[in-house]
Scaffold this active site. Structure first.
Site, PDB file in Angstrom:
ATOM      1  N   ASP A  87       1.895 -17.811  -3.052  1.00 13.50           N
ATOM      2  CA  ASP A  87       2.536 -16.779  -3.875  1.00 13.50           C
ATOM      3  C   ASP A  87       1.468 -16.176  -4.785  1.00 13.50           C
ATOM      4  OD1 ASP A  87       4.322 -15.137  -5.089  1.00 13.50           O
ATOM      5  OD2 ASP A  87       5.419 -16.723  -6.139  1.00 13.50           O
TER       6      ASP A  87
ATOM      7  N   HIS B 266       1.932  -9.153  -2.758  1.00 15.56           N
ATOM      8  CA  HIS B 266       0.805  -8.209  -2.676  1.00 15.56           C
ATOM      9  C   HIS B 266       1.397  -6.811  -2.781  1.00 15.56           C
ATOM     10  CE1 HIS B 266      -3.091  -6.592  -1.498  1.00 15.56           C
ATOM     11  NE2 HIS B 266      -2.446  -5.769  -0.693  1.00 15.56           N
TER      12      HIS B 266
ATOM     13  N   GLU C 248       2.534 -10.060   1.399  1.00 19.48           N
ATOM     14  CA  GLU C 248       2.855  -8.652   1.197  1.00 19.48           C
ATOM     15  C   GLU C 248       4.357  -8.465   1.462  1.00 19.48           C
ATOM     16  OE1 GLU C 248       0.083  -5.969   2.986  1.00 19.48           O
ATOM     17  OE2 GLU C 248       0.942  -4.221   1.977  1.00 19.48           O
TER      18      GLU C 248
ATOM     19  N   ASP D 215       0.855  -1.201   0.000  1.00 21.87           N
ATOM     20  CA  ASP D 215       0.000   0.000   0.000  1.00 21.87           C
ATOM     21  C   ASP D 215       0.887   1.247   0.000  1.00 21.87           C
ATOM     22  OD1 ASP D 215       0.759  -0.670   2.710  1.00 21.87           O
ATOM     23  OD2 ASP D 215      -0.583   0.901   3.390  1.00 21.87           O
TER      24      ASP D 215
HETATM   25  O1  9MR Z   1      -3.741  -3.784   0.432  1.00 19.24           O
HETATM   26  C1  9MR Z   1      -3.880  -3.664   1.839  1.00 19.24           C
HETATM   27  C2  9MR Z   1      -2.621  -4.059   2.502  1.00 19.24           C
HETATM   28  O2  9MR Z   1      -1.587  -3.213   2.123  1.00 19.24           O
HETATM   29  C3  9MR Z   1      -2.803  -4.112   4.012  1.00 19.24           C
HETATM   30  O3  9MR Z   1      -1.666  -4.663   4.627  1.00 19.24           O
HETATM   31  C4  9MR Z   1      -3.992  -4.943   4.376  1.00 19.24           C
HETATM   32  C5  9MR Z   1      -4.248  -5.025   5.878  1.00 19.24           C
HETATM   33  O4  9MR Z   1      -4.390  -3.797   6.481  1.00 19.24           O
HETATM   34  O5  9MR Z   1      -5.148  -4.449   3.713  1.00 19.24           O
HETATM   35  C6  9MR Z   1      -5.027  -4.467   2.315  1.00 19.24           C
HETATM   36  O6  9MR Z   1      -6.175  -3.883   1.794  1.00 19.24           O
HETATM   37  C7  9MR Z   1      -7.369  -4.604   1.781  1.00 19.24           C
HETATM   38  C8  9MR Z   1      -8.277  -4.153   2.882  1.00 19.24           C
HETATM   39  O7  9MR Z   1      -7.769  -4.370   4.152  1.00 19.24           O
HETATM   40  C9  9MR Z   1      -9.609  -4.819   2.775  1.00 19.24           C
HETATM   41  N1  9MR Z   1     -10.161  -4.644   1.475  1.00 19.24           N
HETATM   42  C10 9MR Z   1      -9.314  -5.085   0.394  1.00 19.24           C
HETATM   43  C11 9MR Z   1      -8.028  -4.332   0.445  1.00 19.24           C
HETATM   44  C12 9MR Z   1      -7.174  -4.584  -0.767  1.00 19.24           C
HETATM   45  O8  9MR Z   1      -6.420  -5.731  -0.720  1.00 19.24           O
HETATM   46  O1  9MR Z   2       2.869  -5.908   9.956  1.00 15.73           O
HETATM   47  C1  9MR Z   2       1.564  -5.613  10.393  1.00 15.73           C
HETATM   48  C2  9MR Z   2       1.066  -6.785  11.210  1.00 15.73           C
HETATM   49  O2  9MR Z   2       1.837  -6.928  12.384  1.00 15.73           O
HETATM   50  C3  9MR Z   2      -0.398  -6.590  11.544  1.00 15.73           C
HETATM   51  O3  9MR Z   2      -0.875  -7.753  12.192  1.00 15.73           O
HETATM   52  C4  9MR Z   2      -1.192  -6.301  10.266  1.00 15.73           C
HETATM   53  C5  9MR Z   2      -2.671  -6.067  10.518  1.00 15.73           C
HETATM   54  O4  9MR Z   2      -2.878  -4.933  11.247  1.00 15.73           O
HETATM   55  O5  9MR Z   2      -0.675  -5.165   9.626  1.00 15.73           O
HETATM   56  C6  9MR Z   2       0.651  -5.316   9.206  1.00 15.73           C
HETATM   57  O6  9MR Z   2       1.084  -4.140   8.635  1.00 15.73           O
HETATM   58  C7  9MR Z   2       0.526  -3.724   7.396  1.00 15.73           C
HETATM   59  C8  9MR Z   2       0.081  -2.296   7.575  1.00 15.73           C
HETATM   60  O7  9MR Z   2      -0.991  -2.236   8.480  1.00 15.73           O
HETATM   61  C9  9MR Z   2      -0.291  -1.639   6.266  1.00 15.73           C
HETATM   62  N1  9MR Z   2       0.739  -1.767   5.294  1.00 15.73           N
HETATM   63  C10 9MR Z   2       1.138  -3.131   5.064  1.00 15.73           C
HETATM   64  C11 9MR Z   2       1.602  -3.790   6.330  1.00 15.73           C
HETATM   65  C12 9MR Z   2       2.087  -5.199   6.079  1.00 15.73           C
HETATM   66  O8  9MR Z   2       1.058  -6.073   5.757  1.00 15.73           O
END
Ligand code: 9MR
Ligand code: 9MR
Length: 594
Positions: free
Chosen positions: A567, A518, A576, A181
């Protein structure tokens, strides 16, 4: 395949039918002097292995070490150890049930990996074009969010809580995108930046250049530091924020609790938690095509302490390299620490759509970390007092992670010159060795023999493992005991292929590496005109705790912890990539490359 054919399989090397793979191994290989281990997927029916060179000649034979059923991988495994073999070349292992993929034994295996892992941060840069001259045309792109001036979120959040916003905009251009993101988060930026800066402090000659003229370790780190400095709330600002711990409702996790009551505070010197999109963007969205509204989110004590810690580190690192910058860092760090003390209980609420939460309700470790960095930089009694008052000053710290940063403070206190009493330095060094010993002890409890043991694997487990490897590296530096390097090797072996998914989690390294992170730009499975990941990018890895994405939901209930992975670009909980996970890959890669 019949038993007879299996036995014949090794003879088919180089022929069209490849033998089955039954041995998991670091796909990159081994440096001559290092521990060399592999994992065989078989039970007691197999007891012998052979090491073959690239002409098919057996160069070594040995006996497997039984392990048995392994809860972490869900497999029955045995271990193979050929550490004594040191001759450079290309090899594979074989047993009657199958072989490993081929791998190398040679010196200087890890330098390219360390450099590419560092280049990830350049790729993740916001605010400037990613240049073809450095990354090649395939990965070049125009600047994302080139003039990022944002004001604060105002109005109702996703849980209906009303926020008043702030009376200013800040120019927060630059820094690194967090992950797949485009959020830029001070909390996670803090640990990622600290890790790169610590690698530099440990060895200023580490990674003096990136690949193809990419920035050095230090220049790359400065790019994030510049951004973090911009996230500070202007002096004299009064803001309404929730003060105190959120009130958890029964059966709900604390991060879903309604916020504490709002109060007006003097927020000057605090740091905003993040700057991010108001709404999640779709996948794919290359950064320069993100046209969503970008907002600053409320300042928090956690973000403020991340700023204080890294800016304090900055102040000593650039002291002679760029005195003016160092002075700015120090002033920012001291103002931030004072602001955090004035407002010790302003927590992130995790209630905004469009970005991640990075919420944490135990900030004792963040206070300790920031005090440690400030003390080492300034030697001031007030920071020493903050250390002495902290329980973390006396403990063997745990595994580092974005919500657990005490270890970072202890590493700094134990390894940087400072005014700390020698007895304290000695005690903290011993504490780090104790922590490292705990990680090594974990190797006995899992089949793949990694310094990591957990009933369930958390989000970003590969990052957690590499953070443990960093602590093992620190323990090796401190004690000179070779057992710690062997533990680092066990960790990197798992990351590069010695795992039940038989994958190298680092793109571009190994015979079968991660290809579909991701990510909103490296997403060719969603748009064939977009590139895959450049080399050196680490997948977050198996996650059996929060199986929330569409790929994880399919696996849920059917995978052993280390096998809960895929993957797939949709797998945001499993695959991610993120700055806080690639940072320990840089640290460990640079350490191994020495
Ligand atoms: O793409 C998002 C990712 O970067 C975050 O780590 C993740 C958790 O916070 O959320 C992803 O976004 C999703 C969102 O939480 C829920 N709707 C779909 C989004 C796209 O993948
Ligand atoms: O690394 C983070 C993990 O410890 C948490 O459980 C998760 C859900 O809150 O979020 C991870 O961090 C994401 C962040 O919220 C948004 N950008 C992507 C990060 C990696 O997935």
């Amino acid at each position: 395949m019949s038993r007879a054919l299996l036995l014949a399989a090794p003879l088919l090397l180089g022929a069209t039918v490849p033998p089955p793979l039954a041995i998991d191994v670091n796909q990159l290989g081994f440096e001559p002097g290092d521990t060399k281990r592999a994992i065989l997927r078989a039970g007691a029916e197999v007891s012998a292995w052979e090491l073959l060179d690239n002409k098919g000649q057996v160069v070594l034979r040995g006996r497997t070490e039984p392990y048995g059923e392994d809860a972490a991988s869900g497999l029955t495994v045995q271990r193979i150890d050929f550490s004594g073999f040191r001759t450079p070349g290309t090899y594979l292992l074989r047993t009657v049930v199958g072989t490993s993929s081929s791998f190398e034994i040679r010196p200087n295996l890890y330098r390219p990996l360390a450099r590419d892992a560092l280049a990830f941060f350049y790729h993740q840069r916001a605010g400037i074009p990613i240049e073809a001259r450095i990354v090649g045309a395939k990965w070049a792109r125009p600047a994302g969010h080139p003039h990022e001036t944002a004001t604060c979120f105002a109005g109702k959040d996703e849980r209906g809580t009303e926020w008043t916003g702030c009376p200013y905009s800040l120019d927060v251009t630059g820094g690194w995108y967090d992950a797949g993101d485009h959020g830029k988060y001070v909390v996670n930026g803090g640990i990622a930046l600290w890790t790169l800066l610590n690698a530099y402090e440990r060895n200023p000659k580490a990674l003096p250049t990136g690949p193809n003229g990419a920035p050095s370790l230090l220049d790359e780190a400065r790019y994030e530091m510049d951004f973090l400095l911009r996230m500070q709330v202007p002096q004299g600002t009064r803001l309404r924020v929730p003060v105190g711990k959120p009130q958890p409702s029964p059966g709900k996790p604390v991060w879903e609790a309604p916020p504490a009551p709002f109060a007006e505070i003097d927020a000057g010197g605090m740091a905003h938690q993040k700057v991010a999109d108001r709404w999640w963007t779709a996948l794919p969205t290359p950064p320069h095509k993100d046209d969503r509204e970008r907002l600053l989110y409320p300042p928090t004590t956690g973000a403020t302490l991340n700023l204080a810690a890294t800016a304090a580190q900055c102040a000593r690192i650039w002291k002679t390299l760029d005195p003016a910058f160092a002075a700015r860092c120090l002033a920012t760090a001291e103002r931030a620490f004072a602001a955090a003390r004035r407002n010790p209980e302003v927590y992130a609420t995790n209630s905004f759509t469009g970005s991640g939460g990075y919420g944490d309700t135990d900030l004792s470790d963040e206070f300790y970390w920031a005090a440690a960095e400030l003390f080492v930089t300034t030697g001031k009694a007030e920071y020493e007092k903050a250390l002495a008052d902290s329980p973390h000053f006396r403990e063997a710290p745990g595994e580092p992670g974005w919500p657990q940063v005490a270890t970072l403070g202890t590493i700094t206190l134990a390894t940087r010159p400072s005014k700390l009493a020698q007895a304290d330095v000695k005690r903290l060094r011993a504490a780090l060795a104790t922590t490292a010993d705990r990680f090594l002890a974990d190797e006995a409890g899992n089949g793949y023999r990694i310094p990591y043991l957990a009933k369930d694997y958390p989000w970003g487990s590969n990052g957690a493992l590499l953070n443990r490897a960093m602590v093992l590296g620190v323990a090796a530096d401190i004690t000179k005991d070779p057992k710690y390097r062997a533990g680092v090797i066990d960790a990197i072996d798992y990351i590069l292929g010695r795992n039940p998914n038989r994958v190298s989690y680092v793109s571009g390294y190994g015979s079968a590496s991660m290809q579909h992170p991701h990510h909103r730009f490296w997403a060719p499975s969603l748009d064939p005109t977009l590139p895959g990941p450049p080399p050196g990018v680490l997948s977050g890895g198996p996650n059996s705790v929060a199986m929330v994405d569409p790929v994880a939901l399919q696996l849920k209930g059917h995978c052993a912890p280390q096998a809960c992975w895929g993957d797939d670009v949709r797998a945001y909980a499993l695959n991610e990539v993120a700055i806080n996970w690639n940072a320990p890959l840089v640290w460990v890669g640079a350490w191994l490359a020495e």
